[in-house]
Scaffold this active site. Structure first.
Site, PDB file in Angstrom:
ATOM      1  N   GLY A   1       0.823  -1.218   0.000  1.00 22.57           N
ATOM      2  CA  GLY A   1       0.000   0.000   0.000  1.00 22.57           C
ATOM      3  C   GLY A   1       0.849   1.257   0.000  1.00 22.57           C
ATOM      4  N   ASN A   2       0.210   2.393   0.246  1.00 21.41           N
ATOM      5  CA  ASN A   2       0.960   3.654   0.343  1.00 21.41           C
ATOM      6  C   ASN A   2       0.335   4.546   1.407  1.00 21.41           C
ATOM      7  OD1 ASN A   2      -1.021   5.528  -0.967  1.00 21.41           O
ATOM      8  ND2 ASN A   2      -0.714   4.102  -2.676  1.00 21.41           N
ATOM      9  N   ARG A   3       0.920   5.699   1.631  1.00 21.71           N
ATOM     10  CA  ARG A   3       0.548   6.531   2.779  1.00 21.71           C
ATOM     11  C   ARG A   3      -0.660   7.436   2.537  1.00 21.71           C
ATOM     12  NH1 ARG A   3       4.611   6.141   6.432  1.00 21.71           N
ATOM     13  NH2 ARG A   3       6.668   5.637   5.603  1.00 21.71           N
ATOM     14  N   SER A   4      -1.280   7.381   1.387  1.00 22.29           N
ATOM     15  CA  SER A   4      -2.406   8.284   1.119  1.00 22.29           C
ATOM     16  C   SER A   4      -3.573   8.008   2.067  1.00 22.29           C
ATOM     17  CB  SER A   4      -2.867   8.103  -0.328  1.00 22.29           C
ATOM     18  OG  SER A   4      -4.076   8.792  -0.512  1.00 22.29           O
TER      19      SER A   4
END
Ligand code: CTP
Length: 394
Positions: free
Chosen positions: A205-208
């Site tokens: 995933g990512n930090r958004s």
């Protein structure tokens, strides 16, 4: 947003009338067409020559000494908005009771445009139940009241009842006038980071956090658009927005493709560029040692939208960068064949992922770059929609 909008600025008799001069200036500088209407007592506080010089038309003061035989109905019918600053207890009382005892109250009763009242009076008057009841009555009829504030009053007193600052009133005017400028427009927004499964438990995933995308969806809905938000996150649904939940880039691509006839598409989501090649059917156990996760590229949703762009459609991308912000963003704008790109430097403090604020530069295909300094994500959203509106108009 204010350019060419016809605003009747009503000024009644209170010491705060001098602040209406600053408000007039702000409105004229923003391109509004300001028609000042002063009551007799307002002219005891500020000379009409001041408004004559600053506003877009000479001051109007009376129903009977006007070249127009019916100035109140003409002013009321042609106004896009009527704002009264300061509004005295008398003016508020007359308006609430439907009594037109001068040109200004006649305009208030004759208009169907939105009305903003900005009361100003001494604390005792401001707190009097008659005044508060009148304001409640007017609010129930859809009048927007910019409440009086605490602070210094006339005669050296201090307390509640002070006129709101001109800048605050100006912001309320912009908010009221912007409502509805996206009416009948279909707006599609994506928000949040995609999750690309490794196995039934783990993902890449990512930090958004999706906050900027939700702010765009909320702002567009507040401005009358028909909004669909394709989201990977669990934030409260913005009022009036249809939310479609997805998880992966593939699901987001499908959801977007089904709705790609929107007038405006804003890809605020942080879509994964790579996903694990093949998802394990069951949880990968630790005993076998660290698994080798082979990645493959996902589809670039924005580039796909750009390639199939419909006539008149406006497509907006985001570019979250840590280096060479503008050069990278410009290159994405061109490569993905979109109309606008919102570039933000996610390594700067208070900017980008998870923050309530953002600082961005909006790039257009004609080379125009608009920098928006640190603002709430909702303010950034509204600035972006203003740009989109300009492009839709063209
Ligand atoms: N985007 C997309 N599909 C992808 C990747 C990105 O639609 N698979 C969209 C994002 O929603 C965003 C824009 O493209 O609006 C830019 O995303 P970004 O990750 O900054 O750019 P990339 O094209 O992925 O380039 P890079 O990762 O090399 O910076």
């Amino acid at each position: 947003m204010l350019a060419g909008r016809r605003i009747v600025l009503g000024v009644t008799g209170g010491i705060a009338a001098y602040k209406a001069v600053l408000l007039c200036r702000l409105l004229v500088d923003a391109g509004a067409h300001v028609v000042p209407v002063m009551t007799e007592s307002a002219q005891k506080f500020v000379g009409r020559a001041t408004f004559d010089a600053l506003a877009s038309e000479p001051v109007r003061t009376s129903i009977f000494d006007d070249p127009d035989p019916i100035p109140h109905t003409t002013l009321g019918q042609t106004a896009d908005l009527v704002v009264i600053a300061p509004a005295t207890a008398r003016c508020i009382g007359s308006y609430a009771s439907g009594i037109s005892d001068d040109l200004l109250t006649a305009v208030l009763i004759a208009t169907r445009a939105p009305v903003i009242l900005c009361p100003a009076m001494h604390t005792e008057m401001w707190e009097h139940p008659a005044v508060q009841d009148n304001l409640d009555t007017l609010r129930s009829r859809g009048v927007l009241v910019v409440p009086a504030e605490e602070g210094r009053l006339a005669g050296g007193d201090s307390g509640s009842g002070r006129l709101a600052e001109p800048q605050r009133i100006f912001e309320s005017i912009k908010e009221v006038l912007s409502f509805g400028d996206f009416r009948e427009k279909k707006v599609l927004v994506t928000a949040g980071g995609t999750r690309e499964a490794i196995d039934p438990v783990r993902y890449v995933g990512n930090r958004s956090t999706g906050k900027q995308g939700y702010a765009v969806a909320a702002a567009a809905a507040a401005r009358g658009a028909n909004v669909v938000l394709i989201s990977t996150v669990d934030l409260p649904n913005p009022p009036g927005v249809e939310v479609v939940k997805v998880e992966s880039a593939t699901e987001m691509h499908q959801a977007v493709t089904q709705r790609n006839d929107a007038d405006v598409i804003v890809m605020a989501a942080a879509v994964a560029d790579f996903r694990p090649k093949g998802i394990a059917d069951s949880k990968i156990k630790k005993d076998g040692g660290p698994p080798e996760v082979v990645l493959e590229q996902t589809v670039d949703i924005l580039a796909d939208l750009g390639a199939r762009k419909q006539p008149g459609q406006i497509i907006v991308g985001f570019a979250a960068e840590t280096d060479d912000l503008l050069a990278n963003a410009k290159q994405k704008l061109e490569r993905k064949k979109i109309d606008l790109i919102v570039a933000n430097d996610v390594s700067a403090p208070e900017v980008g992922f998870a923050h309530e604020t953002n600082e961005v530069t909006i790039l257009e295909t004609n080379g125009c770059a608009t920098h928006i300094p640190l603002r709430t994500k909702r303010q950034i959203a509204d600035e972006l929609l203003n740009k989109v509106l300009g492009l839709l108009g063209n």
